[in-house]
Scaffold this active site. Structure first.
Site, PDB file in Angstrom:
ATOM      1  N   GLY A 154       0.806  -1.215   0.000  1.00 33.47           N
ATOM      2  CA  GLY A 154       0.000   0.000   0.000  1.00 33.47           C
ATOM      3  C   GLY A 154       0.833   1.256   0.000  1.00 33.47           C
ATOM      4  O   GLY A 154       0.312   2.350   0.087  1.00 33.47           O
ATOM      5  N   CYS A 155       2.148   1.119  -0.111  1.00 31.34           N
ATOM      6  CA  CYS A 155       3.033   2.273  -0.118  1.00 31.34           C
ATOM      7  C   CYS A 155       3.879   2.243  -1.378  1.00 31.34           C
ATOM      8  O   CYS A 155       3.987   1.213  -2.049  1.00 31.34           O
ATOM      9  CB  CYS A 155       3.921   2.268   1.126  1.00 31.34           C
TER      10      CYS A 155
END
Length: 242
Positions: free
Chosen positions: A147-148
């Protein structure tokens, strides 16, 4: 005799008239020439650098415009960041700069105060974040959190201390800035019960000034890590209540 005297007098008058006309014409020419010189001097004094003076004025004006434009854009960016944090952090709005409103752990409070004491220089603060990231120990790949923008590792362990559940965190990342942010979170939230971790407002990052130089993907990654840490803390609380 009279005729000769009259001729002499007439010639004398003619000479005087011619001389006077020559003097008058020469004086007029001299005044006109001196007037032109005066006008040239006035023009040179008014604008000694010619076009260069105009260019300098326009350049300074453009620089002033760019500076004002940057200030306006920074204001818009700050407003956009506040809205983004408010939306992604579970509706926990930004409050005043009062640090008490964010329910920080003692470690996070110390980190915020450290960054607040630094000069308001994004480059300086980014270097400090990178230096903090060097304190992260390496972690195995199976513990990464997606998610990054960068690959992130966050892993919790639970300990029992005097009948209370205490969570310790370790983390790592392959991105320099992201690694520093991971360290701030795992260090600031390690050694505390899940109830205290859940009370922390994730918008505290705005107090440090770090969010000013983060990209949107890194901001989203930061909030994703916080959500994972809070989700794990919630599961620990629910398991403890059963």
């Amino acid at each position: 005799m009279k005729k000769r005297e009259i001729k002499k007098i007439c010639l004398l008058y003619l000479q005087i008239i011619v001389f006077y006309s020559i003097m008058v014409s020469s004086m007029r020419r001299g005044k006109h020439h001196s007037k032109k010189k005066g006008e040239l001097k006035i023009i040179k004094r008014a604008n000694p650098f010619g076009k260069k003076k105009i260019n300098r004025g326009s350049k300074s004006h453009s620089l002033l415009y760019l500076k004002n434009c940057e200030l306006r854009n920074s204001g818009r960016r700050n407003t956009h960041l506040r809205d983004l944090f408010d939306h992604l952090s579970g509706g926990q709005p930004l409050r005043d700069s009062n640090i008490e409103e964010y329910h920080l752990t003692p470690k996070l409070r110390k980190t915020v105060q450290f960054f607040q004491a630094l000069p308001n220089d994004p480059y300086r603060k980014s270097q400090e974040v990178i230096l903090l990231g060097r304190k992260c120990p390496p972690m195995p790949e199976e513990l990464k959190n997606r998610g990054c923008q960068s690959t992130v590792y966050v892993h919790p362990t639970v300990e029992d201390r005097e009948g209370k559940k205490i969570i310790a965190w370790v983390g790592d990342s392959d991105g320099l800035l992201t690694k520093g942010i991971v360290y701030i979170l795992v260090d600031g939230l390690s050694g505390y019960p899940p109830e205290q971790i859940l009370r922390v407002n994730p918008n505290f990052i705005t107090l440090t000034g770090i969010s000013e130089f983060l990209t949107m993907s890194r901001i989203n990654g930061y909030l994703n890590i916080m959500n994972k840490m809070k989700a794990f803390s919630t599961s620990i609380m629910q398991n403890g209540e059963r």
